[in-house]
Design a protein around this motif. Structure first.
Motif, PDB file in Angstrom:
ATOM      1  N   THR A 258      68.679  -3.782 -13.727  1.00  9.97           N
ATOM      2  CA  THR A 258      67.962  -3.812 -12.455  1.00  9.97           C
ATOM      3  C   THR A 258      68.957  -3.556 -11.335  1.00  9.97           C
ATOM      4  OG1 THR A 258      66.567  -5.477 -13.440  1.00  9.97           O
ATOM      5  CG2 THR A 258      66.374  -5.175 -11.072  1.00  9.97           C
TER       6      THR A 258
ATOM      7  N   GLU B 155      69.776  -3.732  -7.352  1.00  8.75           N
ATOM      8  CA  GLU B 155      69.426  -4.267  -6.033  1.00  8.75           C
ATOM      9  C   GLU B 155      69.863  -3.256  -4.977  1.00  8.75           C
ATOM     10  OE1 GLU B 155      67.934  -7.104  -5.541  1.00  8.75           O
ATOM     11  OE2 GLU B 155      68.168  -8.095  -7.484  1.00  8.75           O
TER      12      GLU B 155
ATOM     13  N   ASN C 110      65.173   1.289   0.574  1.00  9.84           N
ATOM     14  CA  ASN C 110      63.791   1.447   0.106  1.00  9.84           C
ATOM     15  C   ASN C 110      63.219   2.823   0.447  1.00  9.84           C
ATOM     16  OD1 ASN C 110      63.707   0.773   2.751  1.00  9.84           O
ATOM     17  ND2 ASN C 110      62.491  -1.089   2.511  1.00  9.84           N
TER      18      ASN C 110
ATOM     19  N   LEU D 155      63.260   5.106  -2.734  1.00  5.16           N
ATOM     20  CA  LEU D 155      62.606   4.644  -3.960  1.00  5.16           C
ATOM     21  C   LEU D 155      62.091   5.811  -4.816  1.00  5.16           C
ATOM     22  CD1 LEU D 155      61.658   2.222  -5.608  1.00  5.16           C
ATOM     23  CD2 LEU D 155      59.563   2.210  -4.288  1.00  5.16           C
TER      24      LEU D 155
ATOM     25  N   GLN E 238      63.125   6.957  -8.633  1.00  8.98           N
ATOM     26  CA  GLN E 238      62.145   6.946  -9.724  1.00  8.98           C
ATOM     27  C   GLN E 238      61.905   8.331 -10.294  1.00  8.98           C
ATOM     28  OE1 GLN E 238      58.927   4.840  -7.879  1.00  8.98           O
ATOM     29  NE2 GLN E 238      59.595   2.893  -8.730  1.00  8.98           N
TER      30      GLN E 238
ATOM     31  N   LYS F  89      65.773  -0.173 -13.632  1.00  9.40           N
ATOM     32  CA  LYS F  89      64.729  -0.521 -12.658  1.00  9.40           C
ATOM     33  C   LYS F  89      65.363  -0.584 -11.279  1.00  9.40           C
ATOM     34  CE  LYS F  89      62.775  -4.324 -14.007  1.00  9.40           C
ATOM     35  NZ  LYS F  89      61.944  -5.454 -14.372  1.00  9.40           N
TER      36      LYS F  89
ATOM     37  N   THR G  75      64.997  -1.805  -7.606  1.00  8.74           N
ATOM     38  CA  THR G  75      64.169  -2.768  -6.860  1.00  8.74           C
ATOM     39  C   THR G  75      64.730  -3.013  -5.459  1.00  8.74           C
ATOM     40  OG1 THR G  75      65.475  -4.559  -7.761  1.00  8.74           O
ATOM     41  CG2 THR G  75      63.447  -4.022  -8.924  1.00  8.74           C
TER      42      THR G  75
ATOM     43  N   SER H 267      64.953  -3.839  -1.355  1.00  9.93           N
ATOM     44  CA  SER H 267      64.303  -4.702  -0.364  1.00  9.93           C
ATOM     45  C   SER H 267      64.545  -4.098   1.020  1.00  9.93           C
ATOM     46  CB  SER H 267      64.843  -6.128  -0.451  1.00  9.93           C
ATOM     47  OG  SER H 267      66.240  -6.121  -0.519  1.00  9.93           O
TER      48      SER H 267
ATOM     49  N   LYS I 100      69.535 -14.522  -3.992  1.00  2.73           N
ATOM     50  CA  LYS I 100      69.310 -14.184  -5.405  1.00  2.73           C
ATOM     51  C   LYS I 100      70.576 -14.429  -6.228  1.00  2.73           C
ATOM     52  CE  LYS I 100      65.762 -10.559  -5.618  1.00  2.73           C
ATOM     53  NZ  LYS I 100      65.610  -9.107  -5.851  1.00  2.73           N
TER      54      LYS I 100
ATOM     55  N   GLY J 297      69.872  -8.726  -9.719  1.00  2.00           N
ATOM     56  CA  GLY J 297      69.916  -7.639 -10.691  1.00  2.00           C
ATOM     57  C   GLY J 297      71.315  -7.412 -11.242  1.00  2.00           C
TER      58      GLY J 297
END
Lengths: 418, 338
Positions: free
Chosen positions: A28, A30, A34, A37, A41, A58, A60, A62, A74, A81
């Protein structure tokens, strides 16, 4: 009875979870990007997974403004992540010192990057590098080619030519020569002082000397950019004092201003907004033939969470981030964010390609205030914003501004105290 | 005509006494036996509990924790007791004190503009609105009050656009009446920016004093005004001699609300000028100074301890201001029995 079933269910989920990990390592990431994104992907992750079956990625992200706070909580909670997108300088250094980021210095892929690229994610002594450099932004001047053609102006190479071009646009009177305002303050420092400054303090040479305490902000090479900025005021639009950053962007893309002191991150926005052809030139040097210096500012890196369960897979991914393949995908999908590896990359966007080509002709440096020097109070970067604005408005002399910055820096930074 | 009297005249005391005397009787009547007297207290506790708990958790505890935080400092990732060192830095270290006094001075100017512009205009508007023969009073009242419910972000942004030298309507409107030379990029000039922002804030909040005074004016009985009329006091004289003295307590409340609001202000400056409160800190007030210090800005990392010290100083300033009002002004204010 019910409770037994519940326990059984819990036990099976607990048992099955590690089993899934054994087959496929899921990493994952971090990030605060954004905006990127879809790029991750659709392009980056499929390209990586195609080559490395068995590792799933992945992404992800913020919100940018919340990223530092979210990431810190986190990391403290142990739920962050495996891979962490690194802000440059102190924010990431703090994470490394708190033991959240792994030292990556011994990774072979680190050799793909020049020293200046790595400086944003190193300990002060340079002994440990904890993030893989990913992207930088370059400063220069974007101009409206149609206006230049109409008025018969060539791309200026020296400062004299630069001001001659500005005079010509001003004389013509139909366009604002320079699109910049001082309302938001940072443009004056980032797109002004740190854009043209490296030509005066000779890039890395001056920057490192300042950190070492061998040069002072009162020295000629550090105050001269303020004197040049003071000359800009005549060429800015009416009421530039209240002109904001979006105002400047709009003035330029609407074709009302000729030259825009820029960062390369503007490229994709300008491509979408402006319906005229744009060109770009690097900060003009003082005398023809001088070495040119550019601000090639390190902006994004990626590091490994020290608490990750899949250190091997994470390192595989980081190695790939350092590869030319990643650089090619990333740089073309995000024109204006340039990969930092030494390997040459071909870009499709002509503006971005022009920015990038300066790396061959000019010496790269980063913004002078970012490393170490903005750790204390008063904060040198923030002070520089105010000083650059004051220089443009002419409220203080360049010497007085240099003295003020020097006093502020010397008040807490030991190497500058003698 | 009503008799002027200090607050707590024999008359009011007597009234209050009568009410107080009536209360135990009612309570006694409600409680059948004296033994169960304790029970009624339980529901008081139960009903107060949610409010008290929430208020304690989100207001009282953070307040005291902020005051406590101001007494510590951070050295090498460790929180260390620092006593009053943070305050010493804040008030005597030139780097900090210069910013602090600048912010405090700006804050006083911000407050002064509100007191001199917002409140008189609010009172004048209320006086006009309460005029019995004014048509469309409800429309004006709503129109003037609406900006108050708008978000600071919208107000800041809208005014920035209106005053923008590039796209704004202010320069073209002035141009239309031949006064273009009066236009300046107000928000970008050190000498005008703070006053401009204060006036924007006045525009936004003038509805509040207007509404409070309006309510106070409506509560003045007709008989009083009629009695004045018989004595020959009408029009402006009626306002100055009868209405104004009667609404003075409301004006006092508005002043203290303005004071607390202005010294806690932050949003408008932050929304329109950013955390650096440009140009050159000329619009920096205590709120933005505290925000910048506490949370950090750009490359400057946050310093919760110094930030708390500033927050404590703000708290102290507001506390002193409110106390001066409560004990120095309100107790001496003449109240009139209507």
């Amino acid at each position: 009875m019910n409770r037994k079933i519940l326990i059984a269910m819990l036990a099976t989920t607990a048992l099955s979870a590690p089993a899934a990990f054994a087959e496929d390592a899921t990493l994952t990431i971090e990030s605060w990007r954004n905006d990127d994104l879809t790029l991750w992907q659709d392009k980056i992750i499929p390209a990586f997974e195609a080559k490395h079956p068995g590792i799933k990625i992945k992404f992800t992200p913020s919100a940018p403004a919340e990223y530092n706070a979210v990431l810190n909580s986190k990391l403290d909670a142990g739920s962050a992540g495996d891979l962490i997108t690194c802000r440059p300088f102190d924010a990431s250094l703090a994470l490394y010192e708190a033991g959240h980021l792994t030292d990556l210095s011994d990774m072979e892929a680190m050799g793909n990057f020049p020293d200046v690229a790595k400086s944003a994610w190193q300990t002060d002594d340079g002994s440990a590098t904890f993030c893989m450099p990913m992207a930088s932004v370059i400063h220069g001047f974007i101009y409206n080619k149609e206006i230049f053609d109409e008025l018969g102006i060539e791309e200026p190479k020296t400062e004299a030519e630069f001001f001659a071009a500005l005079d010509k646009i001003k004389e013509d009177g139909s366009y604002i020569p320079l699109a910049m305002g001082t309302n938001d303050q940072w443009e004056a420092a980032t797109m002004g002082y740190n854009n043209i400054g490296p030509n005066y303090w000779k890039g890395e040479e001056g920057r490192l000397a300042l950190i070492a305490g061998e040069q002072k902000l009162t020295d000629e090479q550090w105050t001269a950019p303020f004197a040049t900025l003071a000359k800009w005021a005549d060429y800015l639009g009416d009421g530039y004092e209240a002109q904001t950053y979006p105002d400047s962007q709009n003035l330029f893309t609407l074709g009302r201003a000729a030259i825009y002191p820029a960062g390369s991150w503007e490229i994709s926005g300008f491509n979408a907004q402006a319906d005229f052809e744009m060109g770009v030139f690097n900060p003009p040097v003082q005398n023809a033939g001088d070495t040119c210096y550019i601000s090639d500012h390190t902006d994004i890196g990626i590091g490994m969470n020290a608490a990750t369960n899949n250190p091997e897979a994470a390192k595989t991914f980081l190695t790939w981030v350092a590869s030319p393949e990643f650089a090619e995908i990333f740089a073309n999908a995000l024109p204006g964010f340039f990969p930092l590896s030494s390997a040459p990359v071909a870009l499709e966007d002509p503006l971005a390609q022009e920015f990038l080509s300066w790396r061959d002709d000019c010496e790269s440096t980063i913004r002078s205030t970012y490393q170490i020097l903005s750790r204390g109070t008063p904060n040198l970067e923030n002070e520089t914003w105010g000083a650059s604005v004051a220089a443009i408005k002419g409220t203080e002399t360049p010497e007085a501004l240099g003295q003020k910055l020097q006093d502020g820096l010397a008040s807490w930074y030991e190497p500058q105290q003698n | 005509m009503s008799r002027p009297s200090q607050s707590g005249t024999p008359q009011t005391v007597a009234q209050a006494g009568a009410m107080a005397a009536a209360a135990p009787q009612a309570a006694a009547a409600a409680a059948p036996a004296t033994k169960k007297r304790r029970r009624p207290h339980l529901h008081v506790v139960v009903f107060l509990a949610p409010a008290v708990l929430i208020y304690t958790a989100v207001m009282i505890f953070p307040l005291f924790n902020t005051l406590r935080l101001a007494l510590y400092t951070r050295i090498d990732q460790e929180r260390v007791w620092a006593g009053l060192a943070n305050f010493q830095t804040l008030f005597f270290d030139p780097i900090w004190s210069e910013q602090f006094w600048n912010a405090l001075g700006n804050n006083f100017w911000f407050f002064l503009v509100h007191m001199l512009v917002q409140n008189p205009i609010g009172i004048a508007l209320a006086a006009l609105l309460s005029h019995p023969r004014l048509r469309f009073a409800a429309l004006y009242r709503s129109a003037i009050f609406i900006p108050t419910i708008l978000s600071f972000v919208i107000v800041g942004f809208a005014w920035k656009l209106i005053l923008s030298p590039i796209w704004g309507i202010a320069p073209s409107m002035l141009d239309a009446v031949g006064l273009k030379s009066l236009f300046a990029p107000w928000l970008g000039k050190e000498e005008y920016a703070l006053t401009t922002l204060a006036l924007i804030s006045v525009w936004q909040f003038v509805g509040i004093p207007m509404m409070l005074i309006y309510a106070a004016l409506l509560s003045i009985p007709e008989e009083v005004l009629e009695a004045g009329e018989i004595d020959g006091i009408t029009g402006f004289a009626a306002f100055w001699k009868i209405k104004l003295p009667l609404i003075l307590p409301s004006i006092g409340i508005i002043s203290i609300l303005t004071f607390v609001g202005n010294f806690n202000a932050f949003d408008l400056i932050y929304a329109s000028q950013g955390a650096l409160a440009g140009p050159d800190f000329s619009t920096d007030i205590l709120g933005t100074f505290m925000y910048r210090t506490f949370f950090g800005f750009q490359l400057q990392l946050g310093d919760p301890h110094m930030g708390s010290a500033i927050a404590s100083a703000m708290f102290a300033i507001i506390l002193v201001g409110v106390c001066i009002y409560l004990f120095g002004i309100q107790t001496r204010m003449r109240r009139y029995q209507l």
